[in-house]
Design a protein around this motif. Structure first.
Motif, mmCIF file in Angstrom:
data_model
loop_
_atom_site.group_PDB
_atom_site.id
_atom_site.type_symbol
_atom_site.label_atom_id
_atom_site.label_comp_id
_atom_site.label_asym_id
_atom_site.label_seq_id
_atom_site.Cartn_x
_atom_site.Cartn_y
_atom_site.Cartn_z
ATOM 1 N N VAL A 11 0.867 -1.173 0.000
ATOM 2 C CA VAL A 11 0.000 0.000 0.000
ATOM 3 C C VAL A 11 0.905 1.224 0.000
ATOM 4 N N TYR A 12 0.771 2.033 -1.040
ATOM 5 C CA TYR A 12 1.591 3.227 -1.206
ATOM 6 C C TYR A 12 0.692 4.437 -1.023
ATOM 7 N N GLU A 13 1.064 5.356 -0.135
ATOM 8 C CA GLU A 13 0.284 6.563 0.123
ATOM 9 C C GLU A 13 1.073 7.781 -0.336
ATOM 10 N N LEU A 14 0.439 8.622 -1.137
ATOM 11 C CA LEU A 14 1.047 9.866 -1.611
ATOM 12 C C LEU A 14 0.185 11.038 -1.159
ATOM 13 N N TYR A 15 0.803 12.037 -0.576
ATOM 14 C CA TYR A 15 0.094 13.236 -0.133
ATOM 15 C C TYR A 15 -0.013 14.193 -1.314
ATOM 16 N N ILE A 16 -1.228 14.462 -1.759
ATOM 17 C CA ILE A 16 -1.468 15.360 -2.893
ATOM 18 C C ILE A 16 -2.585 16.348 -2.524
ATOM 19 N N PRO A 17 -2.247 17.382 -1.749
ATOM 20 C CA PRO A 17 -3.274 18.330 -1.294
ATOM 21 C C PRO A 17 -3.867 19.124 -2.453
ATOM 22 N N GLY A 18 -5.147 19.371 -2.378
ATOM 23 C CA GLY A 18 -5.827 20.170 -3.387
ATOM 24 C C GLY A 18 -6.422 19.367 -4.521
ATOM 25 N N VAL A 19 -6.072 18.101 -4.662
ATOM 26 C CA VAL A 19 -6.667 17.250 -5.691
ATOM 27 C C VAL A 19 -8.029 16.801 -5.174
ATOM 28 N N LYS A 20 -9.073 17.086 -5.947
ATOM 29 C CA LYS A 20 -10.429 16.902 -5.458
ATOM 30 C C LYS A 20 -11.074 15.584 -5.859
ATOM 31 N N ILE A 55 -1.331 -3.075 -10.224
ATOM 32 C CA ILE A 55 -2.161 -2.241 -9.345
ATOM 33 C C ILE A 55 -3.507 -2.922 -9.156
ATOM 34 N N LEU A 56 -3.881 -3.142 -7.907
ATOM 35 C CA LEU A 56 -5.170 -3.740 -7.602
ATOM 36 C C LEU A 56 -6.275 -2.693 -7.615
ATOM 37 N N ARG A 57 -6.043 -1.582 -6.910
ATOM 38 C CA ARG A 57 -7.015 -0.479 -6.880
ATOM 39 C C ARG A 57 -6.346 0.752 -6.301
ATOM 40 N N TYR A 58 -7.009 1.893 -6.483
ATOM 41 C CA TYR A 58 -6.531 3.139 -5.891
ATOM 42 C C TYR A 58 -7.719 4.024 -5.597
ATOM 43 N N HIS A 59 -7.555 4.893 -4.589
ATOM 44 C CA HIS A 59 -8.607 5.839 -4.235
ATOM 45 C C HIS A 59 -8.000 7.053 -3.549
ATOM 46 N N LEU A 60 -8.793 8.095 -3.457
ATOM 47 C CA LEU A 60 -8.373 9.363 -2.867
ATOM 48 C C LEU A 60 -9.111 9.541 -1.551
ATOM 49 N N LEU A 61 -8.346 9.816 -0.475
ATOM 50 C CA LEU A 61 -8.946 9.957 0.842
ATOM 51 C C LEU A 61 -8.248 11.083 1.596
ATOM 52 N N ASN A 62 -8.939 12.190 1.821
ATOM 53 C CA ASN A 62 -8.432 13.330 2.591
ATOM 54 C C ASN A 62 -7.077 13.840 2.094
ATOM 55 N N GLY A 63 -6.948 14.016 0.797
ATOM 56 C CA GLY A 63 -5.704 14.541 0.234
ATOM 57 C C GLY A 63 -4.607 13.511 0.076
ATOM 58 N N ASN A 64 -4.901 12.249 0.303
ATOM 59 C CA ASN A 64 -3.936 11.170 0.127
ATOM 60 C C ASN A 64 -4.405 10.230 -0.977
ATOM 61 N N LEU A 65 -3.526 9.947 -1.916
ATOM 62 C CA LEU A 65 -3.783 8.940 -2.920
ATOM 63 C C LEU A 65 -3.263 7.621 -2.364
ATOM 64 N N ILE A 66 -4.138 6.633 -2.271
ATOM 65 C CA ILE A 66 -3.784 5.336 -1.728
ATOM 66 C C ILE A 66 -3.833 4.326 -2.865
ATOM 67 N N ILE A 67 -2.681 3.714 -3.155
ATOM 68 C CA ILE A 67 -2.567 2.751 -4.241
ATOM 69 C C ILE A 67 -2.249 1.390 -3.631
ATOM 70 N N GLU A 68 -3.064 0.394 -3.955
ATOM 71 C CA GLU A 68 -2.825 -0.950 -3.482
ATOM 72 C C GLU A 68 -2.293 -1.779 -4.637
ATOM 73 N N MET A 69 -1.127 -2.412 -4.418
ATOM 74 C CA MET A 69 -0.478 -3.222 -5.437
ATOM 75 C C MET A 69 -0.328 -4.653 -4.943
ATOM 76 N N GLN A 70 -0.388 -5.574 -5.872
ATOM 77 C CA GLN A 70 -0.244 -6.983 -5.526
ATOM 78 C C GLN A 70 1.205 -7.280 -5.157
ATOM 79 N N GLY A 71 1.401 -7.877 -3.995
ATOM 80 C CA GLY A 71 2.748 -8.244 -3.552
ATOM 81 C C GLY A 71 3.177 -9.565 -4.148
ATOM 82 N N LYS A 72 4.405 -9.923 -3.893
ATOM 83 C CA LYS A 72 4.922 -11.187 -4.423
ATOM 84 C C LYS A 72 4.847 -12.281 -3.395
#
Length: 72
Positions: A11-20, A55-72
């Protein structure tokens, strides 16, 4: 950005403020990396992840982009 390792996924979280909306985010899966671009009202965010995982899925939550990727 933050990286979390769970049992069978990353699970990778990126802070991207202002993206709606998820519609303002472009994710391209390249040959050996993942390219992420996000647009806010006055900024453009860009990030390359040197990870070659599906990439399994991704979503935006409170200015954070959360990307879920399949592990090995």
């Amino acid at each position: 950005s933050k990286l979390k390792r769970l049992s069978n996924k990353l699970v990778y979280e990126l802070y991207i403020p202002g993206v709606k909306s998820v519609e303002d985010i472009l994710i391209n899966q390249l040959e050996n990396s993942i390219e992420i671009k996000a647009l806010s009202d006055d900024k453009v965010y860009s990030k390359n992840l040197n990870i070659n995982l599906p990439i399994l899925r991704y979503h935006l939550l409170n200015g954070n982009l959360i990307i879920e990727m399949q592990g090995k």
